[in-house]
Design a protein around this motif. Structure first.
Motif, PDB file in Angstrom:
ATOM      1  N   ILE A  22      36.533  32.740  22.901  1.00  0.00           N
ATOM      2  CA  ILE A  22      37.623  33.094  23.800  1.00  0.00           C
ATOM      3  C   ILE A  22      37.217  34.303  24.638  1.00  0.00           C
ATOM      4  O   ILE A  22      36.650  35.266  24.130  1.00  0.00           O
ATOM      5  CB  ILE A  22      38.929  33.382  23.012  1.00  0.00           C
ATOM      6  CG1 ILE A  22      40.092  33.619  23.970  1.00  0.00           C
ATOM      7  CG2 ILE A  22      38.750  34.552  22.058  1.00  0.00           C
ATOM      8  CD1 ILE A  22      40.586  32.386  24.647  1.00  0.00           C
ATOM      9  N   SER A  23      37.455  34.223  25.933  1.00  0.00           N
ATOM     10  CA  SER A  23      37.100  35.314  26.838  1.00  0.00           C
ATOM     11  C   SER A  23      38.298  35.647  27.710  1.00  0.00           C
ATOM     12  O   SER A  23      39.067  34.769  28.103  1.00  0.00           O
ATOM     13  CB  SER A  23      35.923  34.919  27.737  1.00  0.00           C
ATOM     14  OG  SER A  23      34.796  34.552  26.982  1.00  0.00           O
ATOM     15  N   THR A  24      38.456  36.927  28.023  1.00  0.00           N
ATOM     16  CA  THR A  24      39.478  37.371  28.966  1.00  0.00           C
ATOM     17  C   THR A  24      38.780  37.989  30.170  1.00  0.00           C
ATOM     18  O   THR A  24      37.954  38.887  30.019  1.00  0.00           O
ATOM     19  CB  THR A  24      40.420  38.409  28.333  1.00  0.00           C
ATOM     20  OG1 THR A  24      41.047  37.851  27.174  1.00  0.00           O
ATOM     21  CG2 THR A  24      41.493  38.828  29.321  1.00  0.00           C
ATOM     22  N   PHE A  25      39.110  37.499  31.350  1.00  0.00           N
ATOM     23  CA  PHE A  25      38.564  38.030  32.597  1.00  0.00           C
ATOM     24  C   PHE A  25      39.688  38.700  33.381  1.00  0.00           C
ATOM     25  O   PHE A  25      40.799  38.177  33.467  1.00  0.00           O
ATOM     26  CB  PHE A  25      37.953  36.923  33.453  1.00  0.00           C
ATOM     27  CG  PHE A  25      36.861  36.150  32.770  1.00  0.00           C
ATOM     28  CD1 PHE A  25      35.578  36.660  32.685  1.00  0.00           C
ATOM     29  CD2 PHE A  25      37.125  34.917  32.199  1.00  0.00           C
ATOM     30  CE1 PHE A  25      34.560  35.958  32.048  1.00  0.00           C
ATOM     31  CE2 PHE A  25      36.123  34.199  31.560  1.00  0.00           C
ATOM     32  CZ  PHE A  25      34.848  34.717  31.480  1.00  0.00           C
ATOM     33  N   SER A  26      39.394  39.858  33.945  1.00  0.00           N
ATOM     34  CA  SER A  26      40.343  40.563  34.799  1.00  0.00           C
ATOM     35  C   SER A  26      39.592  41.069  36.019  1.00  0.00           C
ATOM     36  O   SER A  26      38.541  41.701  35.883  1.00  0.00           O
ATOM     37  CB  SER A  26      40.976  41.738  34.040  1.00  0.00           C
ATOM     38  OG  SER A  26      41.703  42.590  34.926  1.00  0.00           O
TER      39      SER A  26
ATOM     40  N   VAL B 235      43.269  39.165  25.655  1.00  0.00           N
ATOM     41  CA  VAL B 235      43.934  40.426  25.985  1.00  0.00           C
ATOM     42  C   VAL B 235      45.070  40.156  26.967  1.00  0.00           C
ATOM     43  O   VAL B 235      44.861  39.576  28.032  1.00  0.00           O
ATOM     44  CB  VAL B 235      42.943  41.437  26.589  1.00  0.00           C
ATOM     45  CG1 VAL B 235      43.646  42.755  26.885  1.00  0.00           C
ATOM     46  CG2 VAL B 235      41.763  41.649  25.658  1.00  0.00           C
ATOM     47  N   ASP B 236      46.257  40.585  26.618  1.00  0.00           N
ATOM     48  CA  ASP B 236      47.413  40.426  27.491  1.00  0.00           C
ATOM     49  C   ASP B 236      47.274  41.374  28.681  1.00  0.00           C
ATOM     50  O   ASP B 236      46.874  42.536  28.513  1.00  0.00           O
ATOM     51  CB  ASP B 236      48.686  40.737  26.717  1.00  0.00           C
ATOM     52  CG  ASP B 236      49.935  40.362  27.498  1.00  0.00           C
ATOM     53  OD1 ASP B 236      50.378  39.206  27.378  1.00  0.00           O
ATOM     54  OD2 ASP B 236      50.460  41.226  28.230  1.00  0.00           O
ATOM     55  N   PRO B 237      47.614  40.920  29.889  1.00  0.00           N
ATOM     56  CA  PRO B 237      47.431  41.796  31.060  1.00  0.00           C
ATOM     57  C   PRO B 237      48.359  43.005  31.093  1.00  0.00           C
ATOM     58  O   PRO B 237      47.968  44.068  31.573  1.00  0.00           O
ATOM     59  CB  PRO B 237      47.697  40.867  32.243  1.00  0.00           C
ATOM     60  CG  PRO B 237      48.458  39.723  31.694  1.00  0.00           C
ATOM     61  CD  PRO B 237      48.023  39.560  30.276  1.00  0.00           C
ATOM     62  N   LEU B 238      49.602  42.845  30.591  1.00  0.00           N
ATOM     63  CA  LEU B 238      50.584  43.914  30.714  1.00  0.00           C
ATOM     64  C   LEU B 238      50.156  45.145  29.929  1.00  0.00           C
ATOM     65  O   LEU B 238      49.903  45.077  28.728  1.00  0.00           O
ATOM     66  CB  LEU B 238      51.953  43.432  30.235  1.00  0.00           C
ATOM     67  CG  LEU B 238      53.105  44.431  30.387  1.00  0.00           C
ATOM     68  CD1 LEU B 238      53.325  44.774  31.858  1.00  0.00           C
ATOM     69  CD2 LEU B 238      54.385  43.876  29.770  1.00  0.00           C
ATOM     70  N   ASN B 239      50.069  46.262  30.637  1.00  0.00           N
ATOM     71  CA  ASN B 239      49.693  47.579  30.097  1.00  0.00           C
ATOM     72  C   ASN B 239      48.233  47.677  29.668  1.00  0.00           C
ATOM     73  O   ASN B 239      47.795  48.751  29.252  1.00  0.00           O
ATOM     74  CB  ASN B 239      50.601  47.975  28.931  1.00  0.00           C
ATOM     75  CG  ASN B 239      52.047  48.139  29.356  1.00  0.00           C
ATOM     76  OD1 ASN B 239      52.324  48.611  30.448  1.00  0.00           O
ATOM     77  ND2 ASN B 239      52.970  47.711  28.504  1.00  0.00           N
TER      78      ASN B 239
ATOM     79  N   LEU C 215      48.716  35.809  37.675  1.00  0.00           N
ATOM     80  CA  LEU C 215      48.493  36.247  39.048  1.00  0.00           C
ATOM     81  C   LEU C 215      49.453  37.390  39.336  1.00  0.00           C
ATOM     82  O   LEU C 215      50.678  37.199  39.307  1.00  0.00           O
ATOM     83  CB  LEU C 215      48.732  35.086  40.023  1.00  0.00           C
ATOM     84  CG  LEU C 215      48.612  35.410  41.511  1.00  0.00           C
ATOM     85  CD1 LEU C 215      47.186  35.818  41.860  1.00  0.00           C
ATOM     86  CD2 LEU C 215      49.044  34.224  42.361  1.00  0.00           C
ATOM     87  N   ASN C 216      48.914  38.582  39.579  1.00  0.00           N
ATOM     88  CA  ASN C 216      49.727  39.780  39.813  1.00  0.00           C
ATOM     89  C   ASN C 216      50.776  39.958  38.713  1.00  0.00           C
ATOM     90  O   ASN C 216      51.941  40.251  38.975  1.00  0.00           O
ATOM     91  CB  ASN C 216      50.397  39.724  41.191  1.00  0.00           C
ATOM     92  CG  ASN C 216      49.379  39.729  42.311  1.00  0.00           C
ATOM     93  OD1 ASN C 216      48.237  40.096  42.113  1.00  0.00           O
ATOM     94  ND2 ASN C 216      49.798  39.299  43.485  1.00  0.00           N
ATOM     95  N   GLY C 217      50.344  39.757  37.482  1.00  0.00           N
ATOM     96  CA  GLY C 217      51.192  39.995  36.329  1.00  0.00           C
ATOM     97  C   GLY C 217      52.070  38.836  35.917  1.00  0.00           C
ATOM     98  O   GLY C 217      52.654  38.865  34.829  1.00  0.00           O
TER      99      GLY C 217
ATOM    100  N   TYR D 178      44.741  40.396  45.329  1.00  0.00           N
ATOM    101  CA  TYR D 178      45.307  39.634  44.226  1.00  0.00           C
ATOM    102  C   TYR D 178      44.665  40.108  42.919  1.00  0.00           C
ATOM    103  O   TYR D 178      43.460  40.360  42.868  1.00  0.00           O
ATOM    104  CB  TYR D 178      45.018  38.143  44.388  1.00  0.00           C
ATOM    105  CG  TYR D 178      45.682  37.481  45.577  1.00  0.00           C
ATOM    106  CD1 TYR D 178      46.995  37.035  45.503  1.00  0.00           C
ATOM    107  CD2 TYR D 178      44.978  37.278  46.766  1.00  0.00           C
ATOM    108  CE1 TYR D 178      47.593  36.408  46.580  1.00  0.00           C
ATOM    109  CE2 TYR D 178      45.576  36.651  47.852  1.00  0.00           C
ATOM    110  CZ  TYR D 178      46.886  36.218  47.755  1.00  0.00           C
ATOM    111  OH  TYR D 178      47.482  35.604  48.828  1.00  0.00           O
ATOM    112  N   HIS D 179      45.471  40.187  41.871  1.00  0.00           N
ATOM    113  CA  HIS D 179      44.934  40.499  40.554  1.00  0.00           C
ATOM    114  C   HIS D 179      44.978  39.243  39.689  1.00  0.00           C
ATOM    115  O   HIS D 179      46.041  38.659  39.477  1.00  0.00           O
ATOM    116  CB  HIS D 179      45.722  41.617  39.887  1.00  0.00           C
ATOM    117  CG  HIS D 179      45.151  42.020  38.559  1.00  0.00           C
ATOM    118  ND1 HIS D 179      45.919  42.210  37.428  1.00  0.00           N
ATOM    119  CD2 HIS D 179      43.861  42.251  38.177  1.00  0.00           C
ATOM    120  CE1 HIS D 179      45.143  42.548  36.406  1.00  0.00           C
ATOM    121  NE2 HIS D 179      43.892  42.572  36.841  1.00  0.00           N
ATOM    122  N   ILE D 180      43.819  38.833  39.210  1.00  0.00           N
ATOM    123  CA  ILE D 180      43.683  37.652  38.364  1.00  0.00           C
ATOM    124  C   ILE D 180      43.343  38.092  36.950  1.00  0.00           C
ATOM    125  O   ILE D 180      42.429  38.905  36.743  1.00  0.00           O
ATOM    126  CB  ILE D 180      42.564  36.717  38.872  1.00  0.00           C
ATOM    127  CG1 ILE D 180      42.838  36.258  40.311  1.00  0.00           C
ATOM    128  CG2 ILE D 180      42.377  35.533  37.930  1.00  0.00           C
ATOM    129  CD1 ILE D 180      43.957  35.281  40.460  1.00  0.00           C
TER     130      ILE D 180
END
Length: 285
Positions: A52-56, A181-185, A130-132, A111-113
């Protein structure tokens, strides 16, 4: 050099909402410009690290040239791209492309992905924001790319064959390997005005993870995660580690306010074709 207009320099605020005097988030100072032929590459070894990978990452589209533009690719065929329908396509190596049913048509916006992919076609682990806002269920299917245990070449700026080049800007490109990883915070947050703004990621990255902040033309592909997972940069110029300000005003919209065309971290209003006197595209006037 900074990315977007704001009360202070740096990239602050995301597309789709007006700005103002609210919290602008943590500053991202640099971006990397892709002119349609540049790439960053790294060969990732085979090991037993989690799949599993998280990309930001933050992305600003440079042009719609009528072709698919791959933002990143991995291994034999996995990728994430901006497609000819002005939308996002993800492919994790499964039966078919996964196409977002929405549209990304604003070439003035950042844009934030955030994407979570397991590289094995497990739809329950494949998510995107997308943008949260989570847009996972707005794809026609969910088979998103992730870093697999078998290893392969990770490319930023084109596909696995070195084609379908991306045109635009990327900033703060992060890969967390082995964790969802959850994007929020962690990567962003909503300020009091409801604008999605950057949060500086302070978590772990996993053994194959990396962070590219593009803070030096002498080390464009340098990894800032502490892992030393540097990328090889090809085709870039020193000036690409910056914002190319002339691209900010290619939108011929009839809007009279900056916020309407997603310069949303400033309260200044002007004709979209006539920026404030003295503004150079990099800092507040």
């Amino acid at each position: 050099m900074s990315l977007l207009i704001g009360a202070s320099s740096g990239l602050q605020g995301a597309a789709g909402a007006s700005g103002g005097a609210g919290d602008l988030g943590d500053t991202i100072n640099q971006s990397l410009r892709f002119r349609g032929g540049q790439q960053l590459t790294r060969t990732i070894a085979t090991d037993s690290a989690g799949t599993i990978s998280t990309f930001s990452f933050w992305v600003k589209l440079g042009a719609n040239d009528g072709s698919d533009q791959v933002i990143f690719s991995y291994g034999g065929s996995s990728y994430f791209r901006y497609n000819t329908s002005q939308s996002w396509t993800a492919y994790g190596g499964g039966a078919a492309d996964c196409n977002w049913t929405g549209k990304a048509r604003d070439y003035t916006a950042w844009y934030h992905i955030v994407m979570q992919g397991d590289g094995n076609g497990n739809s329950t682990n494949n998510k995107e924001w997308l943008n949260g806002r989570e847009i996972s269920t707005e794809f026609n299917s969910r088979d998103f790319p992730g870093i697999t245990q078998s290893g392969g070449t990770f490319r930023i700026g084109d596909d696995t064959n070195g084609n379908n080049h991306f045109t635009g800007y990327l900033a703060d490109f992060i890969c967390v390997n082995g964790s969802a990883v959850d994007p929020l915070n962690n990567f962003g947050k909503y300020n009091s005005d409801g604008v999605w703004v950057p949060v500086n990621y302070t978590g772990s990255y996993g053994s194959k993870g990396f962070r590219l902040i593009f803070d030096s033309s002498a080390g464009i592909g340098d990894d800032s995660s502490g892992n030393g997972n540097d990328f090889t940069a090809t085709g870039f110029e020193a000036s690409d580690v910056a914002i190319y300000s002339s691209m900010l005003f290619t939108d011929n919209t009839t809007s009279s306010t900056a916020s309407d065309i997603n310069f949303n971290s400033t309260s200044t209003s002007w004709s979209s074709n006539t920026p404030p006197t003295g503004f150079n595209g990099n800092t507040a006037d």
